[in-house]
Each structure stands twice: as C-alpha cells, then as structure tokens.
Design a protein around this motif. Structure first.
Motif, PDB file in Angstrom:
ATOM      1  N   ASP A 115       0.851  -1.178   0.000  1.00 13.73           N
ATOM      2  CA  ASP A 115       0.000   0.000   0.000  1.00 13.73           C
ATOM      3  C   ASP A 115       0.898   1.242   0.000  1.00 13.73           C
ATOM      4  N   GLY A 116       0.951   1.921  -1.130  1.00  9.35           N
ATOM      5  CA  GLY A 116       1.856   3.071  -1.285  1.00  9.35           C
ATOM      6  C   GLY A 116       1.529   4.221  -0.345  1.00  9.35           C
ATOM      7  N   GLY A 117       0.327   4.220   0.245  1.00 10.63           N
ATOM      8  CA  GLY A 117      -0.044   5.293   1.168  1.00 10.63           C
ATOM      9  C   GLY A 117       0.567   5.112   2.548  1.00 10.63           C
ATOM     10  N   CYS A 118       1.120   3.937   2.804  1.00 10.37           N
ATOM     11  CA  CYS A 118       1.716   3.666   4.121  1.00 10.37           C
ATOM     12  C   CYS A 118       3.133   4.249   4.164  1.00 10.37           C
ATOM     13  N   PRO A 119       3.493   4.974   5.235  1.00  8.44           N
ATOM     14  CA  PRO A 119       4.821   5.602   5.309  1.00  8.44           C
ATOM     15  C   PRO A 119       5.971   4.610   5.072  1.00  8.44           C
ATOM     16  N   LEU A 120       5.763   3.347   5.457  1.00  7.77           N
ATOM     17  CA  LEU A 120       6.819   2.342   5.307  1.00  7.77           C
ATOM     18  C   LEU A 120       7.167   2.096   3.835  1.00  7.77           C
ATOM     19  N   PHE A 121       6.164   2.265   2.971  1.00  8.08           N
ATOM     20  CA  PHE A 121       6.377   1.941   1.552  1.00  8.08           C
ATOM     21  C   PHE A 121       6.364   3.194   0.672  1.00  8.08           C
ATOM     22  N   LYS A 122       6.487   4.323   1.291  1.00  6.86           N
ATOM     23  CA  LYS A 122       6.416   5.593   0.568  1.00  6.86           C
ATOM     24  C   LYS A 122       7.492   5.662  -0.530  1.00  6.86           C
ATOM     25  N   GLY A 123       7.061   6.030  -1.713  1.00  3.56           N
ATOM     26  CA  GLY A 123       8.003   6.218  -2.821  1.00  3.56           C
ATOM     27  C   GLY A 123       8.492   4.926  -3.450  1.00  3.56           C
ATOM     28  N   LEU A 124       7.965   3.779  -3.021  1.00  2.32           N
ATOM     29  CA  LEU A 124       8.456   2.492  -3.547  1.00  2.32           C
ATOM     30  C   LEU A 124       7.424   1.901  -4.508  1.00  2.32           C
ATOM     31  N   PRO A 125       7.869   1.000  -5.387  1.00  8.73           N
ATOM     32  CA  PRO A 125       6.924   0.358  -6.298  1.00  8.73           C
ATOM     33  C   PRO A 125       5.831  -0.385  -5.525  1.00  8.73           C
ATOM     34  N   GLY A 126       4.657  -0.464  -6.111  1.00  9.21           N
ATOM     35  CA  GLY A 126       3.516  -1.074  -5.437  1.00  9.21           C
ATOM     36  C   GLY A 126       3.622  -2.582  -5.302  1.00  9.21           C
ATOM     37  N   LEU A 147      -4.265  -3.253   7.362  1.00 12.54           N
ATOM     38  CA  LEU A 147      -3.431  -4.129   6.537  1.00 12.54           C
ATOM     39  C   LEU A 147      -2.790  -3.292   5.440  1.00 12.54           C
ATOM     40  N   VAL A 148      -1.464  -3.375   5.295  1.00  9.31           N
ATOM     41  CA  VAL A 148      -0.801  -2.488   4.328  1.00  9.31           C
ATOM     42  C   VAL A 148       0.019  -3.250   3.280  1.00  9.31           C
ATOM     43  N   ALA A 149      -0.006  -4.566   3.337  1.00 13.26           N
ATOM     44  CA  ALA A 149       0.623  -5.341   2.263  1.00 13.26           C
ATOM     45  C   ALA A 149       0.019  -6.739   2.265  1.00 13.26           C
ATOM     46  N   ASP A 183      15.135   0.241   1.608  1.00 11.17           N
ATOM     47  CA  ASP A 183      14.347   1.485   1.504  1.00 11.17           C
ATOM     48  C   ASP A 183      13.208   1.486   2.519  1.00 11.17           C
ATOM     49  N   MET A 184      12.648   0.311   2.787  1.00 14.03           N
ATOM     50  CA  MET A 184      11.570   0.236   3.790  1.00 14.03           C
ATOM     51  C   MET A 184      12.133   0.561   5.177  1.00 14.03           C
ATOM     52  N   ILE A 185      13.325   0.028   5.458  1.00  8.09           N
ATOM     53  CA  ILE A 185      13.965   0.333   6.749  1.00  8.09           C
ATOM     54  C   ILE A 185      14.270   1.831   6.813  1.00  8.09           C
ATOM     55  N   ARG A 186      14.750   2.368   5.698  1.00  7.73           N
ATOM     56  CA  ARG A 186      15.051   3.812   5.668  1.00  7.73           C
ATOM     57  C   ARG A 186      13.764   4.616   5.904  1.00  7.73           C
ATOM     58  N   ASN A 187      12.680   4.185   5.270  1.00  4.88           N
ATOM     59  CA  ASN A 187      11.409   4.889   5.484  1.00  4.88           C
ATOM     60  C   ASN A 187      10.989   4.849   6.946  1.00  4.88           C
ATOM     61  N   PHE A 188      11.162   3.685   7.578  1.00  2.64           N
ATOM     62  CA  PHE A 188      10.824   3.600   9.001  1.00  2.64           C
ATOM     63  C   PHE A 188      11.655   4.616   9.790  1.00  2.64           C
ATOM     64  N   LEU A 189      12.935   4.677   9.472  1.00  4.80           N
ATOM     65  CA  LEU A 189      13.828   5.553  10.230  1.00  4.80           C
ATOM     66  C   LEU A 189      13.526   7.027   9.981  1.00  4.80           C
ATOM     67  N   TYR A 190      13.361   7.375   8.710  1.00  4.16           N
ATOM     68  CA  TYR A 190      13.246   8.803   8.382  1.00  4.16           C
ATOM     69  C   TYR A 190      11.805   9.316   8.374  1.00  4.16           C
ATOM     70  N   GLU A 191      10.871   8.489   7.877  1.00  9.24           N
ATOM     71  CA  GLU A 191       9.480   8.935   7.789  1.00  9.24           C
ATOM     72  C   GLU A 191       8.752   8.755   9.120  1.00  9.24           C
ATOM     73  N   VAL A 192       9.114   7.692   9.835  1.00 11.59           N
ATOM     74  CA  VAL A 192       8.379   7.380  11.067  1.00 11.59           C
ATOM     75  C   VAL A 192       9.134   7.884  12.311  1.00 11.59           C
TER      76      VAL A 192
END
Ligand code: XMP
Length: 501
Positions: A115-126, A147-149, A183-192
């Motif tokens: 789910d591209g709307g979830c901060p964890l997957f932001k900017g990543l392919p669907g 549920l986001v994936a 990138d998901m780990i990076r999103n957790f760190l930077y977005e969350v």
C-alpha cells in the motif's frame, strides 16, 4: 556520543546483526540488545525507534520470548519483523496461530503487493519480491492496525498503526532478496522515527578522538599491531588522538606475506608515534624448526608472540592503557538461548595477563567490520590495508605443510604474491572472501585455495575463471623456483576447512 539511537531488540533471529548493519547504512546509529534487557535500561538509551527482530519461536507458546507491554506506551515507534511483527500483534490483542497447510505459511521469495499510502512503503513500487520465512499467521490484527501489504496466500503481510507509529512486516526487509527492503527500513527511520542521519564515520572519528584524549590525558598507551585490519585501524585512531604517547609494537614473526611488514610500517610513517618493529623471524623459526603438527605450531607462535611483546613492553616501562581492536560482532549479546553469552575476544590471546597496565581501551567496540574499514579510510590508511582479506595469526606457518624452513616460506611467499597479483589484475578480488596459496608436503606441488563466505563458518570454493587460473599457474611454475605443479582446491567447508592445516 551525541547521536540518535535505534534499538534492535533481539529475539534470536538469524539476521539480527544484518538489521543493525542496515540501520547504520542508513546513517542512523543502532545497538542490538537482548529481549531480556530491562525496560529502564532501554529507556535510558533514549531511542528514537525500536526494531523487534525475527526469531525461531511461536508467540503463542508459553515459553516463547515476550516483551513487557509497557514498551508500547512510551510513544516510541516500533517496527516488528517476522516474529517481532507477530509478537506485537499478539501483545496488543491480535491473534497469531499456526498457519494451515497451503494457506499462509510462506518461505522464500514471494511476490508481494504494498500500500503506497503507508509511510513504510512511501516512494516504492507497489509490488515486488519479499523474502518470507514464517509458519505462523496473524488470524486477527490488533485494534487500530490496518493491513498495508498482502501476497497471494496471505492478506496481512504487513500491518500498520500509523497514529502510534507501530509497523509490522511478516517478511525480512533486511535481506537482499527483499526488493527495496533497505528502503523500507530507511522509510521507518526517516518517515516514522524522524531520524536526521547523524551517524557518519567522520563524526564517529572526531568524537572518538575527543573521548580518547579526555580519557588518556598524558598517560602512556601501548598497542600490539598485527597488521590486520582491526588492529591497524585502532592504531591509526590512537595515533591521531594521542600520537606522541602511543607505542605500537609490531612483532614481525617472519610468517607474513610478501612485503606485508613493510607495508604496515609505511602506513604508519605519517604519524609521529613510537613505532617498534621487532624483527623476530629467526627466533620464531628456531622454535618452529622440526615441528610438524599444526596445533603445536599455533601454540608455539602464540606463546612466542606474547614473549616478544612482553619484552618490548618492559623496555617501555609503566604503561597506562592497552589498546585492543575488539569489534562489535565480538561483543553483541545474543537474545536467544538460556543464558546470554558474551564472547570475549582478544586480538592477541592472553596479553592482558602479561603486561602491567591500568585499563584497556577498545575504540572499535561499537563498529561492524565494514564500518571499521570505513573508519580506516577516514583516517587515511591505504586501501591495501583497509581491504586486507582475513589472515590467520600464525600466518604462513600453517600454509607450509609439515616442516617449516625459510626457503619454503620464501617459495610460498612468491607463489602467493603471484596468485594475489593476477587475481587483482583480473578484477576477481572483489568476488572472493579469502584466497591464498599452500605449499604441500609433496615435493614441488603447490595448491591454490579460494573461497566465498560471509561468516567463515561455512564456505563455498570459488569459481575462478579457467583463463585466470591458467595464467596464475603458468606464471607460478615459470617464475617460482621449486614449484612444478599447481592444484586448485575445489572442496567446500564443510566437510573441508578453509585453511589446509
Ligand atoms: P578454517 O580453516 O577453520 O578457517 O575453516 C576459518 C577462518 O579462520 C582463519 N584461521 C585462523 N585465524 N588463527 C587465526 O587468527 C588461526 O590459527 C587460524 N586458523 C584459521 C582462516 O584463515 C579463516 O579465515
């Protein structure tokens, strides 16, 4: 140190160190802590986020590792991976059960939809491949989570409670097989967690230098330099911090590879330190003469090393600090098992018993190997030292089968040099974990060994291209006196070992 911290809470999974490395690759400092660590201790670290690792257990079993539910009330974002995800779901009121056959049990590469709307997957392919390894299933997710994936077999591959900053993934984002996992780990760190990315080697270096200066004052510092990556980087750091008070003792036992001793010495010539190179070749060879047994060789070399070092230390007189090149993987406590085991590690076994000093300094104890290399570069050490492949303490003594003589060592040194030279010229050095030549005890037969491994506990023999092997073989038999036949070792570990002795 004034950097943000993420805690990797270890529930016994096999990839836990890898998670920590990934976080640090994202320029965020993190430490691995066993799940049994008291909550107050974790809290005192003031983490900006916590990652629950995977683990071999099932959360619904009585004896499985648990976490104090109070951790969910701090307001600190949490990412649960595999077991960590299930534990979060279980603790917060969801339901985790054993997956029924062919429903939601998943292993290996799995096409996954995000789910591209979830901060964890932001900017990543669907969609992409994720690496799964779970036999349990979240039958009911806790209140507040969405549920986001999903995958074909499983509707809840990832869950999120964006408001509280809680995220869980059934797969392993830390392994390379998961596309965009880092990138998901990076999103957790930077977005969350709102990380600022303040973990850089330059920053680490400057802070470490300042702390060493504060600690050492005008005291005397002693370091046993082996020529390996860890002790060299530790020496460079100390040289930068307190150069004039530092003595590096480099015991040249005559069992090094070609030019190695000179290379180590040259690398340290730019610092104004007291560099003692002890030419101990003859005394080592005298003690090793006639010795056939590899274990006896190892013992003699270890003992003689300490003796030489001790003699040099005595000449220096009272020493305040002894430096050791212990690195982070040596000090991590495991979260699994009945008792947490802390591995103790000494660069040179037994040294502290023999030398009089006040305290040990371990300036690399927070770093992974690749970070140690990075720090070495930051300190201006040459690439050949920083990227040095592992080399056993007993050196070439265990690569000459049976009886050791200077002639045999010189023959091996030449052949090993050609091997390394041709591997580098062919650009194969980046593909190999360790490679070396062995002088067998069958007259004029030399063996080449090259392996690929990540942990050196198991290893695969390396598929070096035939034309490269051909060039190496031709050069060695033409250029090295006394070698007439070359064999290439194609056994893996196990059943073989990496070294021949
Ligand atoms: P084996 O031969 O056990 O090697 O498969 C695994 C790794 O350990 C290194 N090795 C040693 N390192 N002292 C050391 O410091 C030793 O006596 C020794 N024996 C093996 C080997 O080079 C490989 O990286």
């Amino acid at each position: 140190m004034s950097h943000q911290t993420v805690i990797v809470l270890d529930f016994g999974g096999q990839y836990n160190q890898l998670i920590a490395r990934r976080v640090r690759e994202c320029q965020v400092y993190c430490e691995v802590k066993p799940y049994t660590t008291p909550l107050e201790e974790l809290r005192a670290m003031e983490p900006i986020g916590i990652i629950f690792t995977g683990g071999p257990n099932s959360v619904y079993e009585e004896s499985s590792p648990k976490v104090d539910p109070a951790i969910f009330t701090w307001g600190v974002p949490i990412l649960g991976i595999c077991y960590g995800c299930q534990l979060m779901a279980h603790t917060l009121g969801g339901c985790v059960t054993a997956a029924q056959e062919d429903t939601a049990r998943e292993y290996g590469r799995t096409p996954t939809f995000y789910d591209g709307g979830c901060p964890l997957f932001k900017g990543l392919p669907g969609q992409g491949i994720s690496w799964m390894s779970h036999g349990d299933y979240m039958a009911k997710v806790p209140q507040g989570f969405s549920l986001v994936a999903h995958s074909q077999a499983c509707p809840n591959v990832a869950i999120a409670d964006v408001e509280r900053g809680f995220y869980g993934v059934q797969f392993h984002p830390e392994v390379n097989h998961t596309e965009h996992g880092v990138d998901m780990i990076r999103n957790f760190l930077y977005e969350v967690c709102h990380a600022v990315g303040d973990w850089t080697m330059e920053d680490y270096k400057n802070t470490a230098i300042r702390q060493i200066r504060e600690k050492v004052g005008d005291g005397k510092v002693l370091l046993a330099l082996s020529g390996g990556v860890d002790s060299s980087v530790a020496a460079a750091l100390l040289a930068e911090a307190v150069g004039s008070q530092l003595t590096c003792v480099f015991v040249d036992h005559g069992l090094m590879r070609k030019d190695e001793g000179d290379e180590v010495e040259a690398a340290f010539s730019k610092w104004d330190i007291h560099f003692v190179r002890v030419d101990a070749e003859s005394r080592f060879l005298v003690r090793l003469a006639g010795v056939q047994e590899p274990e006896v060789k190892r013992h003699i070399i270890g003992e003689e090393f300490i003796r030489v070092f001790e003699e040099e230390a005595k000449k220096i007189g009272q020493v305040d600090y002894l430096v050791q090149g212990t690195i982070y993987p040596d000090v991590i406590e495991s979260g699994a098992g009945d008792a947490a085991v802390i591995k103790s590690h000494h660069n040179v076994g037994g040294l502290p018993d023999y030398v009089d000093f006040k305290e040990i300094i371990e300036p690399l104890r927070l770093l992974f190997k690749d970070e140690v290399r990075q720090l070495g570069r930051e300190l201006g050490l040459p690439e050949y030292l920083v990227m040095r492949q592992p080399f056993p303490g007993p050196g070439l003594a265990i690569r000459v089968m049976g009886d050791l003589t200077k002639e045999k060592l010189d023959t091996l040194r030449e052949a090993d040099f050609i091997f390394r030279d041709e591997i580098a010229k062919a650009g194969e050095d980046k593909n190999l974990s360790q490679y070396f030549a062995v002088l067998t005890n069958t007259r004029s037969v030399l063996a080449l060994r090259a392996v690929n491994t990540t942990d050196f506990m198991t290893a695969d023999w390396s598929r070096i291209p035939y034309d490269v092997l051909d060039k190496i073989s031709t050069r060695i038999v033409n250029e090295v006196k006394g070698v007439n036949r070359i064999v290439y070792d194609i056994t893996s570990k196990p059943p073989a070992t990496i070294e021949w002795e």
